[in-house]
Each structure stands twice: as C-alpha cells, then as structure tokens.
Design a protein around this motif. Structure first.
Motif, PDB file in Angstrom:
ATOM      1  N   SER A 227       5.851  10.854 -27.509  1.00 12.63           N
ATOM      2  CA  SER A 227       6.854   9.868 -27.677  1.00 12.63           C
ATOM      3  C   SER A 227       7.354   9.953 -28.383  1.00 12.63           C
ATOM      4  CB  SER A 227       6.256   8.270 -27.366  1.00 12.63           C
ATOM      5  OG  SER A 227       5.459   8.234 -28.658  1.00 12.63           O
ATOM      6  N   MET A 228       7.594   9.955 -29.866  1.00 13.70           N
ATOM      7  CA  MET A 228       8.272  10.335 -31.228  1.00 13.70           C
ATOM      8  C   MET A 228       9.178  11.826 -31.212  1.00 13.70           C
ATOM      9  SD  MET A 228       5.397   8.909 -34.014  1.00 13.70           S
ATOM     10  CE  MET A 228       5.936   8.767 -34.649  1.00 13.70           C
ATOM     11  N   MET A 229       8.034  12.201 -30.208  1.00 11.78           N
ATOM     12  CA  MET A 229       8.844  14.022 -31.126  1.00 11.78           C
ATOM     13  C   MET A 229       8.512  14.451 -30.047  1.00 11.78           C
ATOM     14  SD  MET A 229       6.751  14.589 -34.694  1.00 11.78           S
ATOM     15  CE  MET A 229       7.620  16.473 -35.322  1.00 11.78           C
ATOM     16  N   PRO A 230       9.489  14.887 -29.090  1.00 16.11           N
ATOM     17  CA  PRO A 230      10.118  15.627 -27.999  1.00 16.11           C
ATOM     18  C   PRO A 230       9.223  17.221 -28.035  1.00 16.11           C
ATOM     19  CG  PRO A 230      12.088  14.831 -28.014  1.00 16.11           C
ATOM     20  CD  PRO A 230      11.097  14.124 -29.827  1.00 16.11           C
ATOM     21  N   VAL A 231       9.535  17.639 -29.078  1.00 17.51           N
ATOM     22  CA  VAL A 231       8.464  18.824 -29.145  1.00 17.51           C
ATOM     23  C   VAL A 231       7.208  18.645 -29.293  1.00 17.51           C
ATOM     24  CG1 VAL A 231       8.119  18.997 -31.443  1.00 17.51           C
ATOM     25  CG2 VAL A 231       9.098  20.638 -31.387  1.00 17.51           C
ATOM     26  N   ASN A 232       6.466  18.179 -29.193  1.00 20.76           N
ATOM     27  CA  ASN A 232       5.246  17.880 -28.660  1.00 20.76           C
ATOM     28  C   ASN A 232       4.780  18.476 -27.797  1.00 20.76           C
ATOM     29  OD1 ASN A 232       2.615  16.867 -30.016  1.00 20.76           O
ATOM     30  ND2 ASN A 232       2.293  16.527 -28.708  1.00 20.76           N
ATOM     31  N   LYS A 233       5.990  18.377 -26.149  1.00 18.65           N
ATOM     32  CA  LYS A 233       5.882  18.672 -25.056  1.00 18.65           C
ATOM     33  C   LYS A 233       5.317  19.900 -24.965  1.00 18.65           C
ATOM     34  CE  LYS A 233       8.454  14.138 -23.802  1.00 18.65           C
ATOM     35  NZ  LYS A 233       9.471  13.624 -23.332  1.00 18.65           N
ATOM     36  N   ALA A 234       6.792  20.565 -25.574  1.00 22.20           N
ATOM     37  CA  ALA A 234       6.002  22.270 -25.864  1.00 22.20           C
ATOM     38  C   ALA A 234       4.942  22.360 -26.354  1.00 22.20           C
ATOM     39  CB  ALA A 234       7.287  22.301 -25.812  1.00 22.20           C
ATOM     40  N   TYR A 235       5.003  22.127 -28.149  1.00 25.94           N
ATOM     41  CA  TYR A 235       3.696  22.403 -28.471  1.00 25.94           C
ATOM     42  C   TYR A 235       2.745  21.485 -29.176  1.00 25.94           C
ATOM     43  CZ  TYR A 235       7.135  26.059 -28.877  1.00 25.94           C
ATOM     44  OH  TYR A 235       8.331  27.294 -28.994  1.00 25.94           O
ATOM     45  N   PRO A 236       1.791  21.193 -28.011  1.00 26.86           N
ATOM     46  CA  PRO A 236       0.570  20.213 -28.585  1.00 26.86           C
ATOM     47  C   PRO A 236       0.019  19.825 -29.681  1.00 26.86           C
ATOM     48  CG  PRO A 236       0.363  20.905 -26.456  1.00 26.86           C
ATOM     49  CD  PRO A 236       1.255  21.819 -26.819  1.00 26.86           C
ATOM     50  N   ILE A 237      -0.670  19.005 -30.141  1.00 26.35           N
ATOM     51  CA  ILE A 237      -1.634  19.128 -31.299  1.00 26.35           C
ATOM     52  C   ILE A 237      -2.138  20.276 -31.417  1.00 26.35           C
ATOM     53  CG2 ILE A 237      -3.041  17.943 -32.643  1.00 26.35           C
ATOM     54  CD1 ILE A 237      -1.419  15.209 -31.770  1.00 26.35           C
ATOM     55  N   ALA A 238      -3.026  20.219 -30.218  1.00 26.63           N
ATOM     56  CA  ALA A 238      -4.164  21.912 -29.950  1.00 26.63           C
ATOM     57  C   ALA A 238      -3.053  22.739 -30.552  1.00 26.63           C
ATOM     58  CB  ALA A 238      -4.177  21.607 -28.889  1.00 26.63           C
ATOM     59  N   LYS A 239      -2.144  23.360 -29.365  1.00 29.69           N
ATOM     60  CA  LYS A 239      -1.490  25.219 -30.358  1.00 29.69           C
ATOM     61  C   LYS A 239      -1.001  24.567 -31.430  1.00 29.69           C
ATOM     62  CE  LYS A 239      -0.008  26.237 -25.557  1.00 29.69           C
ATOM     63  NZ  LYS A 239       1.500  26.497 -24.462  1.00 29.69           N
ATOM     64  N   LEU A 240      -0.275  23.301 -31.918  1.00 31.96           N
ATOM     65  CA  LEU A 240      -0.126  23.666 -33.216  1.00 31.96           C
ATOM     66  C   LEU A 240      -0.890  23.604 -34.781  1.00 31.96           C
ATOM     67  CD1 LEU A 240       2.321  23.028 -35.520  1.00 31.96           C
ATOM     68  CD2 LEU A 240       1.569  20.017 -35.261  1.00 31.96           C
ATOM     69  N   LEU A 241      -2.177  22.610 -34.384  1.00 32.35           N
ATOM     70  CA  LEU A 241      -3.460  23.114 -35.273  1.00 32.35           C
ATOM     71  C   LEU A 241      -3.635  24.788 -35.142  1.00 32.35           C
ATOM     72  CD1 LEU A 241      -5.322  20.010 -34.896  1.00 32.35           C
ATOM     73  CD2 LEU A 241      -3.264  20.257 -36.201  1.00 32.35           C
TER      74      LEU A 241
END
Length: 349
Positions: A227-241
């Motif tokens: 909701s704050m950062m649309p990039v999270n839809k492409a790279y959700p937290i699990a993938k980011l970590l």
C-alpha cells in the motif's frame, strides 16, 4: 559534443586517442584538471598543448548544468536544484556532519516507483540522469566546499530516483569519482539506496565494488508495504529478504534498512517487535527516519516520544537501531520536494 565528466579515465584515454589522435596519457592530465583543480574551461588547462585545448573546445563539454535554486538550512545543509538544457531539474544536497561532508545525489529526473510518502514520484519519471550529470551534482557541492577548505568525504545515492533502475550509469559515476587521479572517494564511502529491486541487489552483490547497501523497507507485512510501495507487488518481502541474504553471503557486509516512521501507520511498539523479528537473521543496522511532511501526501510525523519508544524497543530486542539525524528540516528537505515546488511555481507563473 562529448561530455567528459561522463567518462572513466580509460574511456577518456580511448576517446582522446581514437577521436582526437592524441596520446592516451593526456587523459590523466585532463582528470587532474577536471577533478583535482576543478577547472571547467579548457583554455585554462595550461600544461596541455594549445592545439589540444582548441580540439577540446570544439568537440567536448564539461559542466552542462546551471543552478536554478539554492536553499541553506540553519544547520548548514545546502540543497541545490540544478537544471539542464532540456529544461529538466534535479536536486542534490550537501550535508555537514561531525565526521565529514556527505552529498546526496539524484540518479533520475523524477521517479516511477510510486512510493506514496515520497515527493520524488509526484511528477512521474521524466528521464535517467547520466553519470556525467551525477558528477556535476557532486562537483557543485565540492566547489562550495573548496571555498571553505573542505572536501566531500562520502556519497549517498538517496536523492530523487531509484539507483538500481539506472545501475549502469551509477556504476560509471562511482568509478569516475573513485579514481585516484580524480576525487579519490573510496567505494566504502558510497551508499546505494534501493526500494527493493531484487535483480539490482543481486547484481550489486556480484559486482565486487565494496559500497554500502541501504534497503528502504518501511513496513513488515506485504499488505502494508504494497500500500505504501508498489514495488512490493513485484518483489514482496520474502523475495527481498532472500536477495538481502544473498548480498550478505557474497559481500560479508551488513545492510542498512531504512524505515520511515509514519504517524499511526507503522510506528507502534508491535510494529517494532515485528521488525526485529523480520530482520533478526540478517546482519543489519536499522535507520529510523521520521517522515518529512509533504503537502501532497496525507502522512504525518510520528511524535518524538513515540520515535524514542520505538527505537528503545528495537534496542531492547537486541537490534542495532538509531534515528537518522535530521538535516535541512527547515528547508524543502524531502526528496523531490524542492523540484516539485519549483515545477509548481513554473506552472502557476
């Protein structure tokens, strides 16, 4: 016309040899004039032969920007708005610390990432910033410091734009300012910030330049972060970590996680506990940032007492967490804010 600030020294040597039929060693002399003496007129580079200076006048340029606006904070922070011939503008910020002078550089004109707490995204993405234009931003601050006997000691790629969406030019910029015949700024004194572009993080991990990675996290659940950062839809937290683990494994360096505290959104003590739990297995430093007020956004700053409680809770849980020392709070401090104000005034006028 060749923009010489956008060339690594070896690239400058090749251009001199192939395009101007000049010996390669002239590149080192040029670098010293450009970066150590900060001379911007070829005619003043007196140890270069006159015929070469004439060739350079006819085929090359150095500083292509002009200062449009400047704001100076009570704490000595200076924010510049630089403009180029295509009528675009970008911000750069000189911050003075006890440990040295830091410059915040913009890597794009505008930004397409759409983070809804950031002023950089308000006008959308206009274009990329070239390596030479990044060098110009840095030199603009260095020339101010020259009058004070100071120098730029560190660089943060935290201005407008997403550096990992322009990584080739960012790498070129870093190589140019790192050169020992130039500004000689060590890679370890350069920080690249990202909203979480996973391929870029992995590329940086594989690259070998020992720069510092800062990841803008700002929320601990996918629902909130998306909701704050649309990039999270492409790279959700699990993938980011996963990418962060990859970075640590390949570099041995810890990661700085940026966390903007927004009143009533992500600043509860439970948010602090969830954040500690999320990052406990990654060597890190958590950098808490009370959000700057942006007129076009609805977010409000977390009260100081809540900021203090949040950081103490993280520290109680064994996390290395600090609150970013604010610079330029009394001027247009948020990324993109000065540019947005300037563009708005241009429309109104």
């Amino acid at each position: 016309m060749k923009h010489l600030y956008g060339l690594r020294r070896e690239e400058l040597a090749d251009w001199l040899k192939t395009e101007l039929n000049e010996p390669s060693y002239r590149a080192t002399q040029l670098f010293e004039w450009m970066y150590q003496k900060r001379v911007t007129k070829f005619k003043d580079m007196t140890n270069l032969p006159k015929h070469l200076r004439t060739k350079l006048e006819e085929s090359a340029v150095l500083d292509t920007s002009a200062e449009r606006l400047r704001q100076t904070s009570k704490d000595g922070t200076v924010k510049f708005l630089l403009g180029w011939s295509d009528a675009v503008t970008a911000e750069t910020v000189l911050m003075r610390h006890d440990y040295g002078n830091s410059v915040c550089v913009s890597s794009q004109i505008g930004c397409k990432m759409g983070c809804n707490f950031c002023a950089s995204t308000l006008g959308g993405m206009i274009r990329q910033v070239s390596a030479g234009e990044m060098v110009e931003q840095l030199l603009h601050s260095q020339k101010l410091l020259d009058r004070e006997g100071g120098r730029v000691s560190s660089i943060v790629m935290m201005g407008s734009g997403e550096p990992m969406d322009n990584l080739d030019e960012v790498f070129r910029f870093m190589d140019i300012v790192h050169d020992e015949k130039g500004l000689n700024i060590g890679f370890r004194h350069i920080t690249i910030s990202t909203v979480g572009i996973v391929p870029g993080i992995k590329r940086l991990a594989d690259d070998g330049r020992p720069v510092t990675l800062a990841v803008s996290l700002h929320a601990v659940t996918d629902e909130k972060r998306s909701s704050m950062m649309p990039v999270n839809k492409a790279y959700p937290i699990a993938k980011l970590l996963d990418a962060c683990h990859y970075y640590v494994e390949h570099t041995g360096k810890r990661i700085s996680f940026e966390y903007a505290l927004i009143g009533g959104e992500n600043d509860s003590l439970q948010d602090a506990r969830n954040l500690a739990n999320l990052l406990k297995e990654i060597p890190n430093h958590i950098n808490l940032i009370p959000v700057n007020y942006v007129p076009e956004r609805d977010y409000t700053r977390t009260p100081e007492e809540q900021v203090e409680a949040f950081v103490k809770e993280l520290q109680r849980l064994g996390m290395n967490a600090t609150v970013r020392r604010e610079k330029g709070h009394d001027i247009s401090a948020a990324c993109g804010q000065l540019r947005a104000e300037h563009e708005k005034q241009g429309v109104e006028n």
